[in-house]
Write an enzyme that holds these catalytic residues in place. Structure first.
Site, PDB file in Angstrom:
ATOM      1  N   LYS A 137      48.443  43.219 -18.997  1.00  0.00           N
ATOM      2  CA  LYS A 137      50.051  42.766 -18.474  1.00  0.00           C
ATOM      3  C   LYS A 137      50.815  42.032 -19.685  1.00  0.00           C
ATOM      4  O   LYS A 137      51.725  42.201 -19.763  1.00  0.00           O
ATOM      5  CB  LYS A 137      49.492  41.861 -17.235  1.00  0.00           C
ATOM      6  N   LYS A 184      57.219  32.325 -21.500  1.00  0.00           N
ATOM      7  CA  LYS A 184      55.935  32.003 -21.039  1.00  0.00           C
ATOM      8  C   LYS A 184      54.790  33.105 -21.567  1.00  0.00           C
ATOM      9  O   LYS A 184      53.979  32.977 -22.152  1.00  0.00           O
ATOM     10  CB  LYS A 184      55.672  31.387 -19.799  1.00  0.00           C
TER      11      LYS A 184
HETATM   12  P1  NAP Z   1      59.053  31.985  -8.827  1.00  0.00           P
HETATM   13  O1  NAP Z   1      60.058  32.557  -8.247  1.00  0.00           O
HETATM   14  O2  NAP Z   1      59.591  30.671  -9.825  1.00  0.00           O
HETATM   15  O3  NAP Z   1      57.972  31.538  -8.155  1.00  0.00           O
HETATM   16  C1  NAP Z   1      56.979  30.665  -8.480  1.00  0.00           C
HETATM   17  C2  NAP Z   1      56.090  30.208  -7.461  1.00  0.00           C
HETATM   18  O4  NAP Z   1      55.103  29.485  -7.740  1.00  0.00           O
HETATM   19  C3  NAP Z   1      56.875  29.533  -6.415  1.00  0.00           C
HETATM   20  O5  NAP Z   1      56.568  29.960  -5.148  1.00  0.00           O
HETATM   21  C4  NAP Z   1      56.427  28.072  -6.744  1.00  0.00           C
HETATM   22  O6  NAP Z   1      56.674  27.107  -5.776  1.00  0.00           O
HETATM   23  C5  NAP Z   1      54.823  28.345  -7.069  1.00  0.00           C
HETATM   24  N1  NAP Z   1      54.405  27.193  -7.852  1.00  0.00           N
HETATM   25  C6  NAP Z   1      54.829  26.786  -9.060  1.00  0.00           C
HETATM   26  N2  NAP Z   1      54.055  25.877  -9.616  1.00  0.00           N
HETATM   27  C7  NAP Z   1      53.129  25.494  -8.607  1.00  0.00           C
HETATM   28  C8  NAP Z   1      52.284  24.388  -8.248  1.00  0.00           C
HETATM   29  N3  NAP Z   1      51.748  23.622  -9.232  1.00  0.00           N
HETATM   30  N4  NAP Z   1      51.435  24.483  -7.129  1.00  0.00           N
HETATM   31  C9  NAP Z   1      52.048  25.207  -6.033  1.00  0.00           C
HETATM   32  N5  NAP Z   1      52.810  26.150  -6.298  1.00  0.00           N
HETATM   33  C10 NAP Z   1      53.442  26.510  -7.485  1.00  0.00           C
HETATM   34  O7  NAP Z   1      58.623  33.046  -9.949  1.00  0.00           O
HETATM   35  P2  NAP Z   1      58.114  34.753  -9.801  1.00  0.00           P
HETATM   36  O8  NAP Z   1      59.438  35.197 -10.707  1.00  0.00           O
HETATM   37  O9  NAP Z   1      57.981  34.875  -8.414  1.00  0.00           O
HETATM   38  O10 NAP Z   1      56.987  35.045 -10.746  1.00  0.00           O
HETATM   39  C11 NAP Z   1      55.891  34.633 -10.194  1.00  0.00           C
HETATM   40  C12 NAP Z   1      54.639  35.099 -11.286  1.00  0.00           C
HETATM   41  O11 NAP Z   1      54.891  36.541 -11.205  1.00  0.00           O
HETATM   42  C13 NAP Z   1      54.941  34.601 -12.659  1.00  0.00           C
HETATM   43  O12 NAP Z   1      53.608  34.226 -13.163  1.00  0.00           O
HETATM   44  C14 NAP Z   1      55.779  35.551 -13.504  1.00  0.00           C
HETATM   45  O13 NAP Z   1      55.512  35.627 -14.807  1.00  0.00           O
HETATM   46  C15 NAP Z   1      55.188  37.015 -12.754  1.00  0.00           C
HETATM   47  N6  NAP Z   1      56.252  38.144 -12.731  1.00  0.00           N
HETATM   48  C16 NAP Z   1      57.449  38.132 -12.551  1.00  0.00           C
HETATM   49  C17 NAP Z   1      58.041  38.968 -12.528  1.00  0.00           C
HETATM   50  C18 NAP Z   1      59.541  39.055 -11.918  1.00  0.00           C
HETATM   51  O14 NAP Z   1      60.539  40.020 -12.305  1.00  0.00           O
HETATM   52  N7  NAP Z   1      60.143  37.809 -11.543  1.00  0.00           N
HETATM   53  C19 NAP Z   1      57.693  40.223 -12.484  1.00  0.00           C
HETATM   54  C20 NAP Z   1      56.389  40.544 -12.925  1.00  0.00           C
HETATM   55  C21 NAP Z   1      55.262  39.308 -13.018  1.00  0.00           C
HETATM   56  P3  NAP Z   1      57.905  26.324  -5.346  1.00  0.00           P
HETATM   57  O15 NAP Z   1      58.782  27.477  -4.641  1.00  0.00           O
HETATM   58  O16 NAP Z   1      57.600  25.001  -4.605  1.00  0.00           O
HETATM   59  O17 NAP Z   1      58.642  26.046  -6.705  1.00  0.00           O
END
Ligand code: NAP
Length: 310
Positions: free
Chosen positions: A181, A249
Protein backbone atom coordinates in the site's frame (compact mmCIF):
# COMPACT_ATOMS: atom_id res chain seq x y z
CA UNK A 1 -22.07 -14.36 11.16
CA UNK A 2 -21.68 -11.07 13.08
CA UNK A 3 -19.39 -8.46 11.60
CA UNK A 4 -17.80 -5.60 13.51
CA UNK A 5 -16.77 -2.30 11.95
CA UNK A 6 -14.69 0.30 13.77
CA UNK A 7 -14.00 3.71 12.16
CA UNK A 8 -16.89 5.06 10.13
CA UNK A 9 -15.15 8.00 8.44
CA UNK A 10 -14.97 8.88 4.75
CA UNK A 11 -14.02 5.30 3.80
CA UNK A 12 -15.28 3.19 6.70
CA UNK A 13 -18.91 4.24 6.61
CA UNK A 14 -19.57 3.34 2.94
CA UNK A 15 -17.59 0.10 3.38
CA UNK A 16 -19.70 -0.88 6.39
CA UNK A 17 -22.85 0.07 4.50
CA UNK A 18 -22.03 -2.48 1.79
CA UNK A 19 -21.78 -5.22 4.43
CA UNK A 20 -25.04 -4.03 5.96
CA UNK A 21 -26.81 -4.02 2.58
CA UNK A 22 -25.54 -7.58 2.01
CA UNK A 23 -27.52 -8.60 5.11
CA UNK A 24 -24.77 -9.05 7.70
CA UNK A 25 -25.57 -8.23 11.32
CA UNK A 26 -23.24 -5.37 12.22
CA UNK A 27 -21.78 -4.11 15.43
CA UNK A 28 -20.21 -0.68 14.81
CA UNK A 29 -18.16 1.85 16.72
CA UNK A 30 -17.03 5.35 15.88
CA UNK A 31 -15.23 7.66 18.27
CA UNK A 32 -17.66 10.48 17.40
CA UNK A 33 -20.93 8.68 17.87
CA UNK A 34 -22.96 10.72 15.34
CA UNK A 35 -21.15 9.01 12.42
CA UNK A 36 -22.27 5.61 13.75
CA UNK A 37 -25.96 6.48 13.59
CA UNK A 38 -28.61 6.55 10.85
CA UNK A 39 -28.67 3.04 9.35
CA UNK A 40 -31.45 2.27 6.87
CA UNK A 41 -32.51 -1.28 6.05
CA UNK A 42 -33.57 -4.54 7.58
CA UNK A 43 -30.35 -6.05 8.95
CA UNK A 44 -29.75 -5.15 12.61
CA UNK A 45 -26.95 -2.71 13.53
CA UNK A 46 -25.72 -2.43 17.10
CA UNK A 47 -23.95 0.79 17.96
CA UNK A 48 -21.26 -0.18 20.44
CA UNK A 49 -19.79 2.00 23.16
CA UNK A 50 -16.19 0.85 22.60
CA UNK A 51 -13.95 -1.23 20.30
CA UNK A 52 -13.94 -3.82 23.10
CA UNK A 53 -17.72 -4.18 22.82
CA UNK A 54 -17.47 -4.58 19.03
CA UNK A 55 -14.83 -7.28 19.50
CA UNK A 56 -17.08 -9.13 21.95
CA UNK A 57 -20.05 -9.02 19.59
CA UNK A 58 -18.32 -10.01 16.34
CA UNK A 59 -16.81 -12.99 14.55
CA UNK A 60 -14.81 -10.81 12.18
CA UNK A 61 -13.88 -7.18 12.90
CA UNK A 62 -12.82 -4.58 10.31
CA UNK A 63 -11.04 -1.38 11.31
CA UNK A 64 -10.63 1.71 9.10
CA UNK A 65 -8.80 4.38 11.08
CA UNK A 66 -6.69 7.47 10.49
CA UNK A 67 -3.16 6.42 11.38
CA UNK A 68 -0.86 4.28 13.54
CA UNK A 69 -1.81 6.11 16.75
CA UNK A 70 -5.54 5.58 16.16
CA UNK A 71 -5.02 1.91 15.29
CA UNK A 72 -2.84 1.34 18.39
CA UNK A 73 -5.51 2.95 20.57
CA UNK A 74 -8.35 0.89 19.10
CA UNK A 75 -6.40 -2.37 19.32
CA UNK A 76 -4.35 -1.93 22.50
CA UNK A 77 -6.24 0.69 24.53
CA UNK A 78 -7.98 -0.12 27.81
CA UNK A 79 -11.30 -0.44 25.91
CA UNK A 80 -9.67 -1.98 22.87
CA UNK A 81 -9.87 -5.18 20.82
CA UNK A 82 -6.97 -6.88 22.63
CA UNK A 83 -8.66 -6.22 25.99
CA UNK A 84 -11.63 -8.33 24.83
CA UNK A 85 -9.27 -11.16 23.83
CA UNK A 86 -7.41 -10.91 27.14
CA UNK A 87 -10.66 -11.24 29.11
CA UNK A 88 -11.42 -14.52 27.33
CA UNK A 89 -7.90 -15.80 28.00
CA UNK A 90 -8.23 -14.90 31.67
CA UNK A 91 -11.28 -17.15 31.94
CA UNK A 92 -14.08 -14.58 32.02
CA UNK A 93 -16.93 -16.94 31.02
CA UNK A 94 -19.10 -14.13 29.63
CA UNK A 95 -16.33 -12.66 27.46
CA UNK A 96 -16.05 -13.28 23.70
CA UNK A 97 -13.41 -12.50 21.10
CA UNK A 98 -13.41 -12.35 17.30
CA UNK A 99 -11.85 -15.07 15.14
CA UNK A 100 -10.31 -12.63 12.67
CA UNK A 101 -9.56 -8.90 12.60
CA UNK A 102 -8.75 -7.03 9.39
CA UNK A 103 -7.20 -3.58 9.56
CA UNK A 104 -7.87 -1.60 6.38
CA UNK A 105 -6.14 1.59 7.55
CA UNK A 106 -2.93 2.75 5.88
CA UNK A 107 -0.30 2.42 8.60
CA UNK A 108 3.30 1.34 9.09
CA UNK A 109 4.04 -2.34 8.35
CA UNK A 110 5.97 -2.33 11.64
CA UNK A 111 2.70 -1.60 13.51
CA UNK A 112 0.75 -4.13 11.41
CA UNK A 113 3.24 -6.87 12.28
CA UNK A 114 3.42 -5.92 15.95
CA UNK A 115 -0.38 -6.02 16.37
CA UNK A 116 -0.70 -9.28 14.42
CA UNK A 117 1.83 -10.86 16.75
CA UNK A 118 0.03 -9.63 19.89
CA UNK A 119 -3.34 -10.89 18.63
CA UNK A 120 -1.86 -14.20 17.51
CA UNK A 121 -0.87 -14.63 21.18
CA UNK A 122 -4.60 -14.59 21.95
CA UNK A 123 -5.39 -17.01 19.12
CA UNK A 124 -6.88 -14.26 16.92
CA UNK A 125 -5.70 -13.97 13.32
CA UNK A 126 -5.03 -10.47 12.03
CA UNK A 127 -4.85 -9.28 8.43
CA UNK A 128 -3.42 -6.01 7.21
CA UNK A 129 -5.87 -5.20 4.43
CA UNK A 130 -5.40 -1.59 3.26
CA UNK A 131 -7.28 -0.48 0.18
CA UNK A 132 -6.73 1.38 -3.06
CA UNK A 133 -9.51 3.58 -4.33
CA UNK A 134 -10.97 6.59 -2.63
CA UNK A 135 -14.37 7.74 -1.39
CA UNK A 136 -16.18 7.28 -4.74
CA UNK A 137 -14.82 3.71 -5.05
CA UNK A 138 -15.79 2.96 -1.43
CA UNK A 139 -19.33 4.17 -2.16
CA UNK A 140 -19.51 2.18 -5.37
CA UNK A 141 -18.05 -0.93 -3.70
CA UNK A 142 -15.12 -1.23 -6.11
CA UNK A 143 -12.12 -0.91 -3.81
CA UNK A 144 -9.07 -3.15 -4.13
CA UNK A 145 -7.89 -4.86 -0.94
CA UNK A 146 -4.14 -5.49 -0.54
CA UNK A 147 -3.79 -8.21 2.05
CA UNK A 148 -1.08 -9.57 4.31
CA UNK A 149 -1.42 -12.16 7.07
CA UNK A 150 -2.54 -15.80 7.51
CA UNK A 151 -3.80 -17.08 4.15
CA UNK A 152 -6.74 -19.03 5.55
CA UNK A 153 -7.97 -15.86 7.31
CA UNK A 154 -7.72 -14.04 3.96
CA UNK A 155 -9.73 -16.81 2.32
CA UNK A 156 -12.43 -16.59 5.01
CA UNK A 157 -12.67 -12.83 4.48
CA UNK A 158 -12.89 -13.05 0.68
CA UNK A 159 -16.74 -13.01 0.56
CA UNK A 160 -16.65 -9.85 2.71
CA UNK A 161 -13.94 -8.15 0.63
CA UNK A 162 -16.10 -9.03 -2.35
CA UNK A 163 -19.02 -7.03 -0.93
CA UNK A 164 -16.86 -3.91 -0.47
CA UNK A 165 -14.50 -4.19 -3.41
CA UNK A 166 -13.88 -5.45 -6.91
CA UNK A 167 -10.62 -7.20 -6.15
CA UNK A 168 -8.46 -8.58 -3.33
CA UNK A 169 -4.77 -9.34 -3.79
CA UNK A 170 -3.08 -11.64 -1.29
CA UNK A 171 0.47 -10.31 -0.93
CA UNK A 172 1.88 -12.71 1.70
CA UNK A 173 2.74 -12.66 5.39
CA UNK A 174 1.72 -10.02 7.91
CA UNK A 175 2.89 -6.54 6.84
CA UNK A 176 2.96 -7.43 3.14
CA UNK A 177 -0.33 -5.59 2.56
CA UNK A 178 0.86 -2.37 4.20
CA UNK A 179 4.24 -2.58 2.41
CA UNK A 180 2.48 -2.73 -0.94
CA UNK A 181 0.00 0.00 0.00
CA UNK A 182 2.83 2.44 0.86
CA UNK A 183 4.66 1.66 -2.38
CA UNK A 184 1.38 2.22 -4.25
CA UNK A 185 0.75 5.59 -2.62
CA UNK A 186 4.27 6.85 -3.47
CA UNK A 187 3.31 6.26 -7.06
CA UNK A 188 -0.09 7.92 -6.70
CA UNK A 189 1.40 11.07 -5.14
CA UNK A 190 4.22 11.33 -7.69
CA UNK A 191 1.67 10.99 -10.46
CA UNK A 192 -0.53 13.71 -8.96
CA UNK A 193 2.42 16.11 -8.67
CA UNK A 194 3.50 15.49 -12.26
CA UNK A 195 -0.08 16.04 -13.40
CA UNK A 196 -0.32 19.35 -11.49
CA UNK A 197 2.97 20.54 -12.98
CA UNK A 198 1.86 19.70 -16.53
CA UNK A 199 -1.52 21.35 -16.01
CA UNK A 200 0.12 24.57 -14.83
CA UNK A 201 2.51 24.58 -17.77
CA UNK A 202 -0.32 24.13 -20.25
CA UNK A 203 -2.28 26.88 -18.50
CA UNK A 204 0.64 29.32 -18.68
CA UNK A 205 1.07 28.45 -22.35
CA UNK A 206 -2.47 29.73 -22.86
CA UNK A 207 -3.94 26.32 -23.73
CA UNK A 208 -7.16 24.76 -22.38
CA UNK A 209 -6.44 22.45 -19.39
CA UNK A 210 -9.67 20.51 -19.97
CA UNK A 211 -8.72 19.71 -23.56
CA UNK A 212 -5.26 18.78 -22.29
CA UNK A 213 -6.85 16.17 -19.99
CA UNK A 214 -8.48 14.66 -23.10
CA UNK A 215 -5.05 14.44 -24.71
CA UNK A 216 -3.62 12.74 -21.61
CA UNK A 217 -6.51 10.25 -21.53
CA UNK A 218 -5.72 9.20 -25.10
CA UNK A 219 -2.04 8.37 -24.67
CA UNK A 220 0.68 6.79 -22.59
CA UNK A 221 0.42 9.42 -19.84
CA UNK A 222 -3.13 8.41 -18.94
CA UNK A 223 -3.59 7.54 -15.29
CA UNK A 224 -6.06 7.15 -12.46
CA UNK A 225 -4.89 10.51 -11.13
CA UNK A 226 -5.50 12.28 -14.46
CA UNK A 227 -8.93 10.66 -14.64
CA UNK A 228 -9.99 11.23 -11.00
CA UNK A 229 -8.10 14.34 -9.91
CA UNK A 230 -7.61 16.16 -13.24
CA UNK A 231 -11.25 17.36 -13.35
CA UNK A 232 -11.11 18.33 -9.65
CA UNK A 233 -8.02 20.50 -10.25
CA UNK A 234 -9.45 22.09 -13.39
CA UNK A 235 -12.80 22.75 -11.68
CA UNK A 236 -11.01 23.90 -8.49
CA UNK A 237 -13.14 21.49 -6.46
CA UNK A 238 -10.91 20.54 -3.54
CA UNK A 239 -13.66 18.92 -1.42
CA UNK A 240 -12.05 15.99 0.38
CA UNK A 241 -12.16 12.47 -1.00
CA UNK A 242 -8.67 11.68 0.27
CA UNK A 243 -7.25 14.39 2.49
CA UNK A 244 -3.87 15.99 1.73
CA UNK A 245 -2.78 15.32 5.33
CA UNK A 246 -3.54 11.59 5.01
CA UNK A 247 -1.40 11.33 1.87
CA UNK A 248 1.35 13.28 3.64
CA UNK A 249 1.15 10.71 6.48
CA UNK A 250 1.50 7.87 3.93
CA UNK A 251 4.52 9.51 2.28
CA UNK A 252 6.25 9.85 5.64
CA UNK A 253 5.58 6.15 6.31
CA UNK A 254 6.87 5.24 2.85
CA UNK A 255 10.03 7.27 3.42
CA UNK A 256 10.64 5.45 6.70
CA UNK A 257 10.16 2.10 4.99
CA UNK A 258 12.56 3.06 2.18
CA UNK A 259 15.10 4.20 4.73
CA UNK A 260 14.87 0.92 6.63
CA UNK A 261 15.48 -0.90 3.34
CA UNK A 262 18.24 1.52 2.24
CA UNK A 263 16.44 2.32 -0.99
CA UNK A 264 17.22 5.79 -2.40
CA UNK A 265 13.93 7.60 -3.10
CA UNK A 266 14.64 11.03 -4.65
CA UNK A 267 11.20 11.27 -6.29
CA UNK A 268 9.43 10.41 -3.03
CA UNK A 269 11.55 12.98 -1.16
CA UNK A 270 10.49 15.88 -3.38
CA UNK A 271 6.86 14.77 -3.58
CA UNK A 272 6.75 14.58 0.22
CA UNK A 273 8.07 18.15 0.42
CA UNK A 274 5.22 19.30 -1.83
CA UNK A 275 2.67 17.69 0.46
CA UNK A 276 4.41 19.30 3.44
CA UNK A 277 4.06 22.71 1.76
CA UNK A 278 0.38 22.00 1.02
CA UNK A 279 -0.28 21.04 4.66
CA UNK A 280 1.61 24.13 5.91
CA UNK A 281 -0.50 26.26 3.58
CA UNK A 282 -3.64 25.13 5.40
CA UNK A 283 -4.87 22.64 2.79
CA UNK A 284 -4.34 19.50 4.89
CA UNK A 285 -8.04 18.76 5.33
CA UNK A 286 -8.79 19.39 1.63
CA UNK A 287 -8.57 16.75 -1.06
CA UNK A 288 -5.01 15.82 -2.05
CA UNK A 289 -5.67 17.45 -5.43
CA UNK A 290 -5.13 20.72 -3.47
CA UNK A 291 -1.35 20.20 -3.93
CA UNK A 292 -1.92 21.76 -7.37
CA UNK A 293 -2.47 25.03 -5.50
CA UNK A 294 1.27 25.11 -4.75
CA UNK A 295 1.82 25.82 -8.46
CA UNK A 296 -1.00 28.37 -8.46
CA UNK A 297 0.66 30.19 -5.55
CA UNK A 298 4.09 30.15 -7.18
CA UNK A 299 2.88 31.45 -10.54
CA UNK A 300 0.00 33.65 -9.39
CA UNK A 301 -2.21 31.89 -11.96
CA UNK A 302 -5.18 29.59 -11.41
CA UNK A 303 -5.15 26.32 -13.36
CA UNK A 304 -8.93 26.31 -13.64
CA UNK A 305 -11.22 29.15 -14.59
CA UNK A 306 -13.70 28.90 -11.76
CA UNK A 307 -13.58 30.13 -8.18
CA UNK A 308 -12.62 27.50 -5.60
CA UNK A 309 -15.52 25.21 -4.68
CA UNK A 310 -14.35 23.79 -1.35
P1 NAP B 1 -11.36 9.80 8.07
O1 NAP B 1 -12.55 10.17 7.31
O2 NAP B 1 -10.57 10.88 8.73
O3 NAP B 1 -11.77 8.68 9.15
C1 NAP B 1 -10.88 8.29 10.16
C2 NAP B 1 -11.60 7.46 11.18
O4 NAP B 1 -10.68 7.11 12.24
C3 NAP B 1 -12.77 8.18 11.85
O5 NAP B 1 -13.80 7.25 12.05
C4 NAP B 1 -12.16 8.63 13.18
O6 NAP B 1 -13.11 8.84 14.22
C5 NAP B 1 -11.30 7.43 13.49
N1 NAP B 1 -10.27 7.72 14.51
C6 NAP B 1 -9.23 8.56 14.42
N2 NAP B 1 -8.50 8.55 15.56
C7 NAP B 1 -9.12 7.67 16.38
C8 NAP B 1 -8.83 7.21 17.71
N3 NAP B 1 -7.78 7.64 18.37
N4 NAP B 1 -9.69 6.30 18.24
C9 NAP B 1 -10.77 5.86 17.56
N5 NAP B 1 -11.08 6.25 16.32
C10 NAP B 1 -10.26 7.14 15.73
O7 NAP B 1 -10.29 9.03 7.14
P2 NAP B 1 -10.56 8.11 5.86
O8 NAP B 1 -10.39 8.95 4.64
O9 NAP B 1 -11.78 7.29 6.04
O10 NAP B 1 -9.25 7.19 5.92
C11 NAP B 1 -9.13 6.12 6.85
C12 NAP B 1 -7.85 5.35 6.52
O11 NAP B 1 -7.92 4.85 5.18
C13 NAP B 1 -6.57 6.19 6.60
O12 NAP B 1 -5.53 5.40 7.08
C14 NAP B 1 -6.32 6.57 5.14
O13 NAP B 1 -4.95 6.83 4.89
C15 NAP B 1 -6.82 5.32 4.42
N6 NAP B 1 -7.32 5.53 3.06
C16 NAP B 1 -8.09 6.61 2.76
C17 NAP B 1 -8.53 6.75 1.45
C18 NAP B 1 -9.38 7.91 1.04
O14 NAP B 1 -9.47 8.16 -0.19
N7 NAP B 1 -10.02 8.64 1.93
C19 NAP B 1 -8.20 5.81 0.46
C20 NAP B 1 -7.43 4.71 0.83
C21 NAP B 1 -6.99 4.57 2.14
P3 NAP B 1 -13.82 10.28 14.39
O15 NAP B 1 -14.95 10.28 13.42
O16 NAP B 1 -14.25 10.31 15.79
O17 NAP B 1 -12.77 11.33 14.06
Amino acid sequence: MNIGFIGLGTMGRPMAEHLHRAGYTLSVYNRSRSKAEGWQGAAPVRIAESPLEVAQQSDIVFTMLTDDAAVEEVYLGAEGIAAACKAVDEGDGAARKPRIVADCSTISPVTSKKLAEILAGYGVRMLDAPVTGSEPQAIEGVLTFIVGGPKEAYEQCLPLFDKMGKKAVYMGASGAGTNAKLANNMLVAANLMALSESLMMIRQAGEDPELFLEVVAGGGARSGMAEMKGPKIVNRDFSAQFMTQLMHKDLKLAERLAESLQVPVPVLASVKQMFQIACNSGWGAEDMSAVAKCYETWTGTLIGNSAEKS
